[in-house]
Every structure is written in C-alpha cells, then in structure tokens.
Design a protein around this motif. Structure first.
Motif, PDB file in Angstrom:
ATOM      1  N   CYS A   1      43.826  -0.812  97.791  1.00 16.28           N
ATOM      2  CA  CYS A   1      42.593  -1.612  97.702  1.00 16.28           C
ATOM      3  C   CYS A   1      41.455  -0.609  97.759  1.00 16.28           C
ATOM      4  O   CYS A   1      41.065  -0.158  98.834  1.00 16.28           O
ATOM      5  CB  CYS A   1      42.505  -2.614  98.852  1.00 16.28           C
TER       6      CYS A   1
ATOM      7  N   SER B   1      49.726  -2.499  94.401  1.00  6.60           N
ATOM      8  CA  SER B   1      48.274  -2.548  94.457  1.00  6.60           C
ATOM      9  C   SER B   1      47.727  -3.967  94.402  1.00  6.60           C
ATOM     10  O   SER B   1      48.182  -4.785  93.600  1.00  6.60           O
ATOM     11  CB  SER B   1      47.697  -1.739  93.282  1.00  6.60           C
ATOM     12  N   PHE B   2      46.736  -4.227  95.265  1.00  6.07           N
ATOM     13  CA  PHE B   2      45.904  -5.412  95.082  1.00  6.07           C
ATOM     14  C   PHE B   2      44.925  -5.135  93.953  1.00  6.07           C
ATOM     15  O   PHE B   2      44.902  -5.821  92.938  1.00  6.07           O
ATOM     16  CB  PHE B   2      45.161  -5.760  96.370  1.00  6.07           C
ATOM     17  N   CYS B   3      44.118  -4.099  94.103  1.00  5.52           N
ATOM     18  CA  CYS B   3      43.179  -3.697  93.060  1.00  5.52           C
ATOM     19  C   CYS B   3      42.691  -2.289  93.370  1.00  5.52           C
ATOM     20  O   CYS B   3      42.098  -2.054  94.425  1.00  5.52           O
ATOM     21  CB  CYS B   3      41.994  -4.658  92.984  1.00  5.52           C
TER      22      CYS B   3
ATOM     23  N   MET C   1      37.399  -7.874  98.164  1.00 10.50           N
ATOM     24  CA  MET C   1      37.913  -8.223  99.485  1.00 10.50           C
ATOM     25  C   MET C   1      36.808  -8.450 100.510  1.00 10.50           C
ATOM     26  O   MET C   1      36.914  -9.335 101.371  1.00 10.50           O
ATOM     27  CB  MET C   1      38.845  -7.118  99.962  1.00 10.50           C
TER      28      MET C   1
ATOM     29  N   GLY D   1      38.199  -3.047  94.273  1.00  8.12           N
ATOM     30  CA  GLY D   1      39.102  -3.927  95.013  1.00  8.12           C
ATOM     31  C   GLY D   1      38.530  -4.271  96.368  1.00  8.12           C
ATOM     32  O   GLY D   1      38.600  -5.419  96.827  1.00  8.12           O
TER      33      GLY D   1
ATOM     34  N   SER E   1      45.400  -8.348 100.520  1.00  7.03           N
ATOM     35  CA  SER E   1      45.186  -6.975 100.065  1.00  7.03           C
ATOM     36  C   SER E   1      46.396  -6.108 100.378  1.00  7.03           C
ATOM     37  O   SER E   1      46.378  -5.300 101.306  1.00  7.03           O
ATOM     38  CB  SER E   1      43.922  -6.405 100.717  1.00  7.03           C
TER      39      SER E   1
ATOM     40  N   SER F   1      49.124  -1.675 103.081  1.00  2.00           N
ATOM     41  CA  SER F   1      47.737  -1.577 102.619  1.00  2.00           C
ATOM     42  C   SER F   1      47.193  -0.155 102.755  1.00  2.00           C
ATOM     43  O   SER F   1      47.435   0.530 103.741  1.00  2.00           O
ATOM     44  CB  SER F   1      46.846  -2.538 103.412  1.00  2.00           C
TER      45      SER F   1
ATOM     46  N   LEU G   1      43.366   1.524 101.943  1.00  3.83           N
ATOM     47  CA  LEU G   1      42.004   1.265 101.508  1.00  3.83           C
ATOM     48  C   LEU G   1      41.227   2.574 101.406  1.00  3.83           C
ATOM     49  O   LEU G   1      41.489   3.519 102.150  1.00  3.83           O
ATOM     50  CB  LEU G   1      41.283   0.337 102.493  1.00  3.83           C
TER      51      LEU G   1
END
Length: 366
Positions: free
Chosen positions: A116, A65-67, A124, A120, A112, A136, A138
């Motif tokens: 995300c 994970s990025f966020c 971005m 997150g 990312s 990724s 999203l």
C-alpha cells in the motif's frame, strides 16, 4: 480484456447492499491509472446517492498488493508523447477521489493487504475502517522517483508526532502493520485469512441506522480474533532516534545527521540509503511542503499538492525517476541537482506557483 477495476454489490438480508471495489491489475500491483480513477469516482458517487448501499469495501486483487500507487509509467509516457495536460487530468481526478473518500457519507472499509504505497495510501487514508493485515507493507516512496508525498500526504504526514512524517517523506521508509497502527495510518489489524469471513459476516448482519455500528461490530470481532499476531513496530522502537534525526534547523542539517548515522539496524540503514540516493529536488520540495501545510485544511492541502504534482511532472525529476526505477530499471537516475544544497530558493519556489497562471484553481470547488 480484463477490467482493471471490478465492481459488485453483495446482497444482505433486507434488500440492502454492500458495494465492493476490487482493484484488478495484478501485473502492475494494482497501480491506479486515469480510467481506474474515473470509474471508482463515478461508482462511489452513484453508491453515495443509493440508499440501498450501506457500506463500501475496498480491496486489491491477489496476495501481493492492495495498491502500489499511481500508474506513473503511463503518465510519463503521455507527457513524453506531448500530452502536457495529462498530469493535470490525472492528479486532479485522483485528488477528487481521495477527498471524496475522506468525506464519504457511508462507512468505507479499506482492506490493505500487501503493498500500500503512494496512491494506495491516498485511497486508504480517508476510509472509516483502515485495515492492515499480516502482510501489509506501507510507504510513501516518492523521493526515489522524483515526486513527493502527495494524495493528501502533506496533510497526513505533517500531523504525525516528533516529525515522523518528515522522516517518512525523506526516507521512503517501509512500514509494517504494527507501524501503521502506531501511526494511525491504519486503525484495525486483521489477519488476511479472515477476509472472506468479514464479507460473509457483513452480508449476514442486521443493518440499522447509518451502518457504522454494524460495521464496527463485525470488524472488531475479527480484530479480536487476530489479537497477538500484530508485528512489532519499528517506528515505535526507533521513535527517539527518528525525533533526534529530524529535529534539526535545516534540511541540510538533517541530511548530515543521516550521513553520519551510526547503526547496525538494517531498517534504518535502508531508510538512510534511500534518502541519500533520492532526488535532491524532491527532498527540498517535501521539506518545504510539510512546513507550508502544517496548519492547512485537507482541501487546501490537495489544492497545493495539485500545483506541485503538475510542476513535478512537467519540469521536475519525476520523468527521470520513473525511467530509472520503472522503465529502464537501471537504478541510475540523473537528477537535475547533485545535492540539496544545489537547489536554489528561486528554483524551488517556482514549483509552488500554479502552472495554470491566474485561472481558477481546478480543485476550488472541492
């Protein structure tokens, strides 16, 4: 105790520095809490005023994970413990951070990788170079937790073609890297394996001017090396169907379209099921908010979102959604309304009224 955010400055060849921000809370998928938001905001302000810092690189620790959004479990706990000012403190600072990224004076690279979602995507969205990778994923999944697409989401989603943003808001649909590029949520696709190479190349680069061209050349080199690996876009494939589903005279008509959707496509079925299981109140708020913010400025969108987010935290479905999905994990939320047709106009309008009354809006100075 491990720091939830790591900051470092990488040296370049001419005493210039690359600021690196690493979200470092893998067990929460790098979800943002109040302390993390405060630290990132203050560091970005410091680097903004530091001429030796030429660009900023955002990333998340780990491969997953990025966020994954904001730490809404902690926020719910604070409210239940009687800290009714916690939502205003958190969302106001989070939106200030997002707005700072949108208006930053130096190139920001957001790497990312992995999840995300929600907050997150807020980090971005304002970055100069919004990088997605082969892993990724999203989404704006707020309808499942009793919220709505905030962090500038109402401004971002409302500008998408054929009401795709509304589809994202109502269904919480998951997007891959191909979708993100197609919708301009991201503007670069680079294989995750190149991440260390990108940082090394940035350090070795000859920095001139405002730094944008330098970052552009480095990022584009690795984007070219990743050509051909981009996954196909589901949104692009289903664009016409999504447009038909969303092009209806009312939210109730849209829901009828979703209920009667005939398809064998697993992605579409998951999106439909998420929409129908989500908070009816959140769906109504999302639908109304996207109508109201279609032509407003980014600042006004954040100001309007702060009103909604505080109200959703104090008297909406957010606490129940978080309980069902993230705390007890029974996935059996007891929403305040059984269906969108039960949400009356007067109740809905109350969520758009400032909870601080006639006082100056907390984000008026953005």
């Amino acid at each position: 105790m491990t720091e939830a955010v790591l900051f470092k400055e990488l040296e370049t060849g001419k005493d210039q520095k690359i600021g690196v921000i690493t979200l470092n809370s893998e067990h929460t998928l790098n979800a943002l809490d109040q302390n993390m938001v405060d630290q990132i905001y203050n560091t970005l302000l410091s680097w903004k005023a530091n001429d030796s810092v030429v660009c900023v690189f955002f990333e998340g620790q780990g491969e997953k994970s990025f966020c994954a959004g904001g730490d809404i479990r902690s926020l719910r706990h604070a409210v239940l413990e009687g800290d009714l000012d916690a939502p205003l403190r958190f969302f106001a600072k989070e939106y200030r951070l997002d707005y700072l990224i949108h208006t930053y004076n130096k190139p920001i690279i957001c790497w990312s990788n992995g999840y995300c979602m929600g907050g997150g995507l807020g980090l971005m969205a304002g970055a100069t170079f919004r990088v997605v990778t082969d892993t990724s994923l999203l989404a704006m999944p707020e309808v499942s937790i009793g919220l709505y697409p905030d962090v500038g989401g109402s401004w971002l989603l409302g500008r998408m073609p054929v009401r795709i943003g509304l589809f994202m808001a109502l269904t919480g649909c998951q997007l891959n890297a191909g979708d993100a590029i197609y919708l301009d949520l991201a503007n670069r696709f680079i294989d995750h394996a190149f991440r260390p190479n990108v940082l090394e190349s940035l350090q070795a680069a000859q920095w001139q001017g405002d730094g944008y061209e330098t970052v552009f050349r480095v990022i584009n080199k690795y984007e070219s090396d990743s050509a051909g690996w981009l996954p196909y876009s589901k949104i692009r494939t289903h664009r016409d169907l999504v447009a038909k589903l969303m092009d209806q005279p009312s939210l109730a008509a849209i829901q009828d379209q979703l209920i009667n959707l005939k398809t064998d496509d697993e992605w579409l079925l998951k999106a439909r099921d998420t929409a129908l299981a989500g908070s009816p109140l959140s769906a109504c708020i999302s639908y109304e908010q996207l109508k109201r913010t279609r032509h407003v400025s980014l600042k006004k969108a954040f100001m309007d979102e702060l009103v909604l987010s505080v109200n959703c935290s104090l008297r909406g479905d957010l606490n129940e959604g978080v309980r069902a999905l993230l705390v007890d994990k029974d996935r059996q939320p007891k929403w305040q309304f059984n269906s969108i047709t039960d949400v009356d106009t007067e109740t809905l309008e109350q969520f758009f009224q400032p909870p601080w009354g006639e006082a100056v809006h907390p984000l008026a100075d953005l």
